[in-house]
Design a protein around this motif. Structure first.
Motif, PDB file in Angstrom:
ATOM      1  N   MET A  86     -47.893  -6.499 -23.808  1.00 38.52           N
ATOM      2  CA  MET A  86     -49.099  -5.234 -23.642  1.00 38.52           C
ATOM      3  C   MET A  86     -48.715  -4.555 -22.256  1.00 38.52           C
ATOM      4  O   MET A  86     -48.305  -5.545 -21.315  1.00 38.52           O
ATOM      5  CB  MET A  86     -50.597  -5.634 -23.560  1.00 38.52           C
ATOM      6  CG  MET A  86     -51.448  -4.798 -23.451  1.00 38.52           C
ATOM      7  SD  MET A  86     -52.993  -5.274 -23.560  1.00 38.52           S
ATOM      8  CE  MET A  86     -53.516  -5.483 -21.866  1.00 38.52           C
ATOM      9  N   GLU A  87     -48.548  -3.304 -22.332  1.00 39.85           N
ATOM     10  CA  GLU A  87     -48.434  -2.756 -21.090  1.00 39.85           C
ATOM     11  C   GLU A  87     -49.592  -1.900 -20.687  1.00 39.85           C
ATOM     12  O   GLU A  87     -50.544  -1.600 -21.418  1.00 39.85           O
ATOM     13  CB  GLU A  87     -47.378  -1.475 -21.241  1.00 39.85           C
ATOM     14  CG  GLU A  87     -46.003  -2.073 -21.740  1.00 39.85           C
ATOM     15  CD  GLU A  87     -45.146  -0.856 -21.557  1.00 39.85           C
ATOM     16  OE1 GLU A  87     -43.843  -1.254 -21.400  1.00 39.85           O
ATOM     17  OE2 GLU A  87     -45.343   0.196 -21.960  1.00 39.85           O
ATOM     18  N   VAL A  88     -49.972  -1.851 -19.366  1.00 39.78           N
ATOM     19  CA  VAL A  88     -51.062  -1.053 -18.610  1.00 39.78           C
ATOM     20  C   VAL A  88     -50.307   0.084 -17.909  1.00 39.78           C
ATOM     21  O   VAL A  88     -49.595  -0.093 -17.299  1.00 39.78           O
ATOM     22  CB  VAL A  88     -51.673  -2.162 -17.709  1.00 39.78           C
ATOM     23  CG1 VAL A  88     -52.941  -1.259 -17.069  1.00 39.78           C
ATOM     24  CG2 VAL A  88     -52.431  -3.380 -18.523  1.00 39.78           C
ATOM     25  N   VAL A 125     -46.328   1.461 -14.846  1.00 35.69           N
ATOM     26  CA  VAL A 125     -46.160   0.867 -15.917  1.00 35.69           C
ATOM     27  C   VAL A 125     -46.211  -0.494 -15.557  1.00 35.69           C
ATOM     28  O   VAL A 125     -45.373  -1.158 -14.871  1.00 35.69           O
ATOM     29  CB  VAL A 125     -45.172   1.243 -17.006  1.00 35.69           C
ATOM     30  CG1 VAL A 125     -45.177   0.437 -18.273  1.00 35.69           C
ATOM     31  CG2 VAL A 125     -44.975   2.691 -17.342  1.00 35.69           C
ATOM     32  N   LEU A 126     -47.268  -1.453 -15.917  1.00 34.62           N
ATOM     33  CA  LEU A 126     -47.487  -2.761 -15.594  1.00 34.62           C
ATOM     34  C   LEU A 126     -47.312  -3.676 -16.946  1.00 34.62           C
ATOM     35  O   LEU A 126     -47.945  -3.424 -17.734  1.00 34.62           O
ATOM     36  CB  LEU A 126     -48.514  -3.075 -15.013  1.00 34.62           C
ATOM     37  CG  LEU A 126     -48.772  -2.035 -13.667  1.00 34.62           C
ATOM     38  CD1 LEU A 126     -50.389  -2.149 -13.233  1.00 34.62           C
ATOM     39  CD2 LEU A 126     -48.007  -2.765 -12.642  1.00 34.62           C
ATOM     40  N   ALA A 127     -46.535  -4.639 -16.847  1.00 31.65           N
ATOM     41  CA  ALA A 127     -46.478  -5.633 -17.964  1.00 31.65           C
ATOM     42  C   ALA A 127     -46.471  -6.885 -17.457  1.00 31.65           C
ATOM     43  O   ALA A 127     -45.842  -7.258 -16.257  1.00 31.65           O
ATOM     44  CB  ALA A 127     -45.355  -5.260 -18.983  1.00 31.65           C
ATOM     45  N   ARG A 128     -46.838  -8.275 -17.916  1.00 29.42           N
ATOM     46  CA  ARG A 128     -46.730  -9.409 -17.731  1.00 29.42           C
ATOM     47  C   ARG A 128     -45.270 -10.064 -17.501  1.00 29.42           C
ATOM     48  O   ARG A 128     -44.849 -10.699 -16.932  1.00 29.42           O
ATOM     49  CB  ARG A 128     -47.613 -10.461 -18.431  1.00 29.42           C
ATOM     50  CG  ARG A 128     -49.043 -10.356 -18.616  1.00 29.42           C
ATOM     51  CD  ARG A 128     -49.639 -11.349 -19.127  1.00 29.42           C
ATOM     52  NE  ARG A 128     -50.979 -11.392 -19.180  1.00 29.42           N
ATOM     53  CZ  ARG A 128     -51.817 -11.843 -18.287  1.00 29.42           C
ATOM     54  NH1 ARG A 128     -51.251 -12.905 -17.547  1.00 29.42           N
ATOM     55  NH2 ARG A 128     -53.336 -11.847 -18.417  1.00 29.42           N
ATOM     56  N   ASP A 129     -44.365  -9.504 -18.587  1.00 28.58           N
ATOM     57  CA  ASP A 129     -43.095 -10.015 -18.881  1.00 28.58           C
ATOM     58  C   ASP A 129     -42.035  -9.131 -18.323  1.00 28.58           C
ATOM     59  O   ASP A 129     -40.882  -9.260 -18.560  1.00 28.58           O
ATOM     60  CB  ASP A 129     -42.934 -10.297 -20.406  1.00 28.58           C
ATOM     61  CG  ASP A 129     -43.185  -9.114 -21.012  1.00 28.58           C
ATOM     62  OD1 ASP A 129     -43.691  -7.961 -20.514  1.00 28.58           O
ATOM     63  OD2 ASP A 129     -42.653  -9.210 -22.236  1.00 28.58           O
TER      64      ASP A 129
END
Length: 69
Positions: free
Chosen positions: A1-3, A33-37
């Motif tokens: 999921m991206e934020v 663009v932020l993502a956990r991975d």
């Protein structure tokens, strides 16, 4: 999921392609663009999917019982 996090700016030097942030007085032309991975990355607002861009530029719904005028 991206934020998607728009990078807000103000001032008279607004570029022609800048987008209004949440129907207000700030504008943005870049989005983080932020993502956990994955590491954070900065992209142009023009590269964002139209439905995501619409969500970032739309004015928020009125809050019940609160006047905004």
């Amino acid at each position: 999921m991206e934020v998607l996090r728009p990078i807000p700016q103000t001032g008279p030097a607004r570029p022609a392609g800048a987008q209004t942030l949440a129907g207000g007085w700030c504008w943005f032309e870049r989005v983080e663009v932020l993502a956990r991975d994955a590491p954070p990355r900065i992209v142009a607002a023009a590269e964002i999917a139209p439905e995501a861009l619409a969500a970032l530029t739309a004015a928020p719904a009125p809050f019940p019982g609160m006047r905004t005028d």
